[in-house]
Design a protein around this motif. Structure first.
Motif, short mmCIF file in Angstrom:
data_model
loop_
_atom_site.label_atom_id
_atom_site.label_comp_id
_atom_site.label_asym_id
_atom_site.label_seq_id
_atom_site.Cartn_x
_atom_site.Cartn_y
_atom_site.Cartn_z
N VAL A 197 -12.77 6.37 14.18
CA VAL A 197 -13.26 7.47 13.35
C VAL A 197 -12.94 8.80 14.03
O VAL A 197 -12.56 9.77 13.38
CB VAL A 197 -14.77 7.34 13.08
N LEU A 198 -13.05 8.83 15.37
CA LEU A 198 -12.69 10.04 16.12
C LEU A 198 -11.22 10.40 15.92
O LEU A 198 -10.86 11.58 15.90
CB LEU A 198 -12.97 9.84 17.61
N GLU A 199 -10.36 9.39 15.77
CA GLU A 199 -8.93 9.62 15.57
C GLU A 199 -8.62 10.18 14.19
O GLU A 199 -7.51 10.68 13.95
CB GLU A 199 -8.16 8.30 15.75
N GLY A 200 -9.57 10.07 13.27
CA GLY A 200 -9.33 10.54 11.92
C GLY A 200 -8.74 9.49 11.00
O GLY A 200 -8.28 9.81 9.89
N ARG A 201 -8.79 8.24 11.42
CA ARG A 201 -8.24 7.14 10.61
C ARG A 201 -9.12 6.87 9.40
O ARG A 201 -10.34 7.05 9.44
CB ARG A 201 -8.16 5.84 11.43
N ASP A 202 -8.52 6.39 8.31
CA ASP A 202 -9.29 5.82 7.20
C ASP A 202 -9.79 4.46 7.66
O ASP A 202 -8.97 3.62 8.10
CB ASP A 202 -8.41 5.67 5.96
N VAL A 203 -11.08 4.22 7.57
CA VAL A 203 -11.62 2.96 8.07
C VAL A 203 -12.60 2.36 7.08
O VAL A 203 -13.24 3.08 6.30
CB VAL A 203 -12.31 3.13 9.45
N ILE A 204 -12.70 1.04 7.12
CA ILE A 204 -13.70 0.30 6.35
C ILE A 204 -14.57 -0.42 7.38
O ILE A 204 -14.10 -1.30 8.11
CB ILE A 204 -13.04 -0.72 5.40
N ILE A 205 -15.83 -0.01 7.45
CA ILE A 205 -16.75 -0.57 8.44
C ILE A 205 -17.66 -1.57 7.74
O ILE A 205 -18.40 -1.22 6.84
CB ILE A 205 -17.60 0.54 9.08
N ARG A 206 -17.58 -2.82 8.15
CA ARG A 206 -18.44 -3.85 7.57
C ARG A 206 -19.24 -4.52 8.67
O ARG A 206 -18.68 -5.08 9.62
CB ARG A 206 -17.64 -4.90 6.81
N SER A 207 -20.54 -4.44 8.56
CA SER A 207 -21.42 -5.08 9.53
C SER A 207 -22.78 -5.22 8.88
O SER A 207 -23.15 -4.42 8.02
CB SER A 207 -21.54 -4.22 10.79
N HIS A 208 -23.53 -6.25 9.25
CA HIS A 208 -24.80 -6.49 8.58
C HIS A 208 -25.79 -5.38 8.88
O HIS A 208 -25.68 -4.64 9.85
CB HIS A 208 -25.38 -7.86 8.90
N THR A 209 -26.75 -5.23 8.01
CA THR A 209 -27.71 -4.13 8.08
C THR A 209 -28.50 -4.16 9.38
O THR A 209 -28.86 -5.21 9.88
CB THR A 209 -28.68 -4.23 6.89
N GLY A 210 -28.76 -2.97 9.91
CA GLY A 210 -29.56 -2.87 11.12
C GLY A 210 -28.76 -2.92 12.40
O GLY A 210 -29.33 -3.04 13.48
N THR A 211 -27.43 -2.83 12.33
CA THR A 211 -26.59 -2.91 13.53
C THR A 211 -26.13 -1.54 14.01
O THR A 211 -25.37 -1.47 14.97
CB THR A 211 -25.36 -3.80 13.27
N GLY A 212 -26.55 -0.49 13.33
CA GLY A 212 -26.19 0.85 13.80
C GLY A 212 -24.96 1.44 13.14
O GLY A 212 -24.26 2.26 13.75
N LYS A 213 -24.71 1.07 11.88
CA LYS A 213 -23.52 1.58 11.19
C LYS A 213 -23.57 3.09 10.99
O LYS A 213 -22.54 3.76 11.02
CB LYS A 213 -23.34 0.87 9.84
N THR A 214 -24.77 3.64 10.77
CA THR A 214 -24.87 5.08 10.51
C THR A 214 -24.32 5.89 11.68
O THR A 214 -23.50 6.80 11.50
CB THR A 214 -26.33 5.48 10.23
N LEU A 215 -24.74 5.56 12.89
CA LEU A 215 -24.25 6.29 14.06
C LEU A 215 -22.77 6.00 14.31
O LEU A 215 -22.08 6.84 14.90
CB LEU A 215 -25.06 5.92 15.30
N ALA A 216 -22.29 4.85 13.85
CA ALA A 216 -20.89 4.49 14.06
C ALA A 216 -19.95 5.49 13.40
O ALA A 216 -18.85 5.75 13.89
CB ALA A 216 -20.61 3.08 13.54
N TYR A 217 -20.37 6.08 12.27
CA TYR A 217 -19.53 7.09 11.64
C TYR A 217 -20.05 8.50 11.84
O TYR A 217 -19.29 9.47 11.91
CB TYR A 217 -19.34 6.81 10.14
N LEU A 218 -21.38 8.66 11.96
CA LEU A 218 -21.96 10.00 12.01
C LEU A 218 -21.67 10.70 13.33
O LEU A 218 -21.38 11.92 13.35
CB LEU A 218 -23.47 9.91 11.77
N LEU A 219 -21.75 9.98 14.44
CA LEU A 219 -21.48 10.60 15.74
C LEU A 219 -20.09 11.22 15.81
O LEU A 219 -19.94 12.41 16.15
CB LEU A 219 -21.68 9.58 16.86
N PRO A 220 -19.02 10.45 15.53
CA PRO A 220 -17.69 11.06 15.60
C PRO A 220 -17.45 12.18 14.58
O PRO A 220 -16.73 13.13 14.85
CB PRO A 220 -16.74 9.88 15.37
#
Length: 427
Positions: free
Chosen positions: A35-58
């Motif tokens: 996400v920091l690189e600016g790539r188009d990404v599809i993030i799939r992971s079960h709920t409660g694993t921290g997906k929000t910070l995975a995209y929001l931080l970068p």
């Protein structure tokens, strides 16, 4: 590994540490660099694993605080999820001088227009309200470099595809697109191919799409016994906070009232509830003043309830994706949780199908004399109890017979021998 190892800025990492978050989760380690690189990404992971910070931080790190334009947009399917993301963004972004704004349906449109004059760099909103502001020319995305669609499967399932695509069109042509969800159905492939540029799939869910810390069970009953069984199960498990899923909105009031009648603190959550009323209900649950929340899949989408220990389904989930999202309300960030489904004999095949499709173990249980047991153990206990009852009945019968005999012997005591012989001959 820590967040600094992922090239997250010191101030953002320090803000996380103050909240007790120091080590990135697996999905964060996998997604943040791309996400920091600016790539188009599809993030799939079960709920409660921290997906929000995975995209929001970068994304927060890439926003220029000196530029007073909307540089990033996060689209969410529900008001609660949108405002949850806004709160995190404000908490992390404030030290860097970043301004995040929530734009959701159900809130004052006039007030949101006024707040847009403060020039936020990040906006988070529901599709309908975002498009409404775009069409009014109050929201401008000509400097938007990143668009995230959180819970993307639900956003498109709700019929907001045209609205989302209108937002895509309003941003820069070379903007970054990020799709995030616990499930990415095959039907999403057309959208992915049309809008994303060589997307990178980041999948930390693996074969198991629900958290490993969850226990999955189901109970079988007659159709008319569903609510009674639900009440008994809630009283048995005694959850501090639980969510009951209802497939049909018109049943919510009945279920809620019956729970209350049996002294269970319950409240209903509707998708079209006024914002303040929904917030009040959720606050009561978070504060421990409410034990059970009764809702449909739509109404409960995106809820952040960390202390939720149990999820009950009065009817089985419509499909495996809905089952994943229901289960994801509990067992968040490694906590333990229990997912309970109530089914009839004709619905048993559904649980077997979910177990196979999701590669999880869903065990059948029975509630027997106040204990949760396997069906085989219940039969064993029943047989044992029957034997005990038979022994007890025989013992009582023998005691009664012996008592009568002793009484007869006492009565005969002192009787002349010739009279006893005469009575015996007559018998």
């Amino acid at each position: 590994m820590n967040f600094r190892d992922l090239h997250i800025a010191e101030d953002l990492a320090s803000s996380l540490a103050k909240s007790g978050i120091e080590e990135p989760t697996a999905i964060q380690r996998a997604a943040i660099p791309h996400v920091l690189e600016g790539r188009d990404v599809i993030i799939r992971s079960h709920t409660g694993t921290g997906k929000t910070l995975a995209y929001l931080l970068p994304i927060l790190q890439r926003i220029d605080p000196e530029q007073r334009d909307v540089q990033a947009v996060v689209i969410a399917p529900t008001q609660e999820l949108a405002m949850q993301i806004v709160r995190i963004a404000q908490e992390l972004g404030a030290p860097r001088g970043l301004h995040a704004l929530g734009l959701i349906g159900g809130a004052s449109l006039k007030r949101q227009i006024e707040r847009l004059k403060d020039k936020p760099q990040l906006v988070v909103g529901t599709p309908g309200r975002l498009v409404e502001l775009l069409e009014m020319r109050r929201l401008k995305l000509h400097q938007t470099k990143a668009i995230v669609t959180d819970e993307v499967d639900q956003v498109f399932r709700l019929g907001d595809r045209s609205a989302v695509e209108r937002i895509f069109k309003g941003a820069l042509r070379d903007r970054q697109l990020i799709f995030v969800s616990a499930t990415v159905p095959a039907a999403m492939q057309e959208v992915i191919e049309r809008w994303m540029n060589e997307p990178l799939y980041i999948d930390e869910a693996g074969e198991q799409r629900t958290a490993a810390s969850l226990e999955h069970v189901y109970f079988v009953c007659e159709p008319r016994e569903r609510i009674d069984l639900l009440i008994r199960l809630v009283k048995h498990y005694k959850p501090r906070a639980a969510l009951v899923f209802i497939n049909h909105t018109d049943e919510i009031a009945e279920v809620t009232e019956k729970l209350r009648f049996h002294k269970i603190e319950a409240a209903a959550l509707y998708g079209d509830q006024p914002k303040m009323e929904r917030s009040s209900v959720l606050d009561r649950l978070r504060l421990g003043n409410l034990q059970v929340l009764v809702a449909t899949d739509l109404a409960a989408r995106g809820l952040d309830l960390p202390d939720l220990s149990h999820v009950f389904s009065l009817h089985p989930a419509p499909d495996e994706d809905h089952y994943v999202h229901r289960a994801g309300r509990t067992g968040r960030m490694g906590r333990r949780g229990t997912v309970v489904s109530i089914v009839t004999a004709k619905e048993l095949f559904i649980m077997k199908k979910f177990a196979k499709q999701l590669a999880i173990d869903i065990q059948q249980k029975e509630l027997y004399f106040g204990r949760i047991v396997d069906p085989e153990k219940k039969e064993l206990m029943r047989s044992t109890n029957l034997r005990k009852e038979a022994v007890r009945a025989t013992s009582v019968k023998n005691k009664t017979k012996n008592k009568k005999k002793r009484k007869a012997d006492t009565k005969d005591k002192g009787m002349p021998r010739w009279l006893k012989a005469k009575i015996h001959n007559q018998e």
